[in-house]
Design an enzyme around this catalytic site. Sequence first.
Site, short mmCIF file in Angstrom:
data_model
loop_
_atom_site.label_atom_id
_atom_site.label_comp_id
_atom_site.label_asym_id
_atom_site.label_seq_id
_atom_site.Cartn_x
_atom_site.Cartn_y
_atom_site.Cartn_z
N MET A 1 -75.03 7.35 -43.29
CA MET A 1 -75.37 8.18 -44.50
C MET A 1 -74.18 8.17 -45.34
SD MET A 1 -77.64 11.42 -42.79
CE MET A 1 -76.28 12.33 -42.17
N HIS B 1 -65.98 6.16 -43.01
CA HIS B 1 -64.84 6.27 -42.37
C HIS B 1 -64.55 5.16 -41.26
CE1 HIS B 1 -67.08 7.95 -38.98
NE2 HIS B 1 -67.17 8.68 -39.82
N HIS C 1 -67.36 4.18 -38.77
CA HIS C 1 -68.38 3.32 -39.51
C HIS C 1 -67.80 1.91 -39.78
CE1 HIS C 1 -69.62 7.16 -41.56
NE2 HIS C 1 -70.77 6.80 -40.87
N GLN D 1 -83.73 14.88 -41.86
CA GLN D 1 -82.92 15.29 -40.47
C GLN D 1 -81.90 16.48 -40.70
OE1 GLN D 1 -80.95 11.20 -40.43
NE2 GLN D 1 -79.07 12.35 -39.56
N GLY E 1 -72.53 4.88 -33.15
CA GLY E 1 -71.22 5.36 -32.51
C GLY E 1 -71.70 6.40 -31.43
N LYS F 1 -70.07 8.94 -30.45
CA LYS F 1 -69.89 10.26 -30.79
C LYS F 1 -71.17 10.94 -30.80
CE LYS F 1 -68.70 12.00 -34.84
NZ LYS F 1 -69.54 13.21 -35.06
N GLN G 1 -77.98 11.41 -30.07
CA GLN G 1 -78.63 10.24 -31.07
C GLN G 1 -78.99 8.95 -30.53
OE1 GLN G 1 -78.15 10.38 -35.29
NE2 GLN G 1 -76.82 8.50 -35.15
N SER H 1 -64.94 11.92 -38.29
CA SER H 1 -66.32 12.29 -38.84
C SER H 1 -66.36 12.58 -40.11
CB SER H 1 -66.74 13.48 -37.85
OG SER H 1 -67.74 14.31 -38.68
N SER H 2 -67.42 12.49 -40.92
CA SER H 2 -67.40 12.56 -42.24
C SER H 2 -67.19 13.90 -42.75
CB SER H 2 -68.94 12.19 -42.95
OG SER H 2 -69.23 10.74 -42.35
#
Length: 297
Positions: free
Chosen positions: A30, A34, A37, A61, A147, A149, A153, A185-186
């Site tokens: 999305m 970082h 990704h 989402q 990922g 994390k 998902q 994380s973003s």
Amino acid sequence: MNVVTTINELRDHINSLKSEQKSIGFVATMGALHKGHLSLMERAKQENDVLVTSIFVNPLQFGPAEDYEMYPRSLEKDRKLAQSQKTDILFAPVVDEMYPRPMFNEVNVISGTDVLCGKSRPGHFNGVATVVLKLFQLVQPNNAYFGQKDAQQVAIIKNLVKDFNIPVHVVACETMREEDGLAISSRNIYLSDKERLQAAFLYESLQRVMRRIEEGITDSQLLEKEMNVFLKKHTDAPIDYAQILSFPELKTIDKIAGSIIIAGAVQFTKARLIDNILLHVNEMEGGNKYVSYYDEI
Ligand code: PAF
């Protein structure tokens, strides 16, 4: 790098890659790219002939009270980063391209959503599964990299691929961390200085549970309670969950054994942070031993 914003253009590129029998590695994002990704892209590039990266902030989402409008968008910077990782095709559609009219069909994930993030984000994983299904149809990747994390998902996408016989290998990649252990994380940019210091305790809480399991503690309720107490002591933020489940089934367990996920989520003022550790726990005489893993989920 070809930057593509329309489905027609993307289809043309994919058709010619397929006719040349090139293998396609895919990283769906999305944006707000970082190190996490970039590591997915690096691996995808290494393991495939071409790398397709997508950047699309998927409205489906996000819940009504969530941060869709606020979600960080930095396309120009992301374009450079995607190029630095040797992305061959960057697919960055606008919302109307992906959803030109209200959807008549959506994926309804019916298992694995009543726990962890799914519990407090109703509909979130339906939105994720719907966009990922669309992206898989468009990109037709051989391998898709996500990922660890976002372990829930990953589990849901793996089940999606299995249920609908999608010919994609879903690869889960190790979580990238800051020096103090905080998962990259973003949303980390939204933490205040004080919250940033406290955020590292989320990973510390997971590691403490792991150590307790190594010591031989197998009562999952006790371990969850201890994790809660530890998080409450070290952060001011409300705890969304501190849970231990079987993995990838995501079912509650009384006794720690087999493949498990230790997962936590903490709601800071402007950022909800999640993290997890996946373990395989084997009973040993006089205690337990663990083997951590991340690619065989
Ligand atoms: O993990 C994400 O960034 C998103 O959920 C994904 C997989 C790109 C779908 O929008």
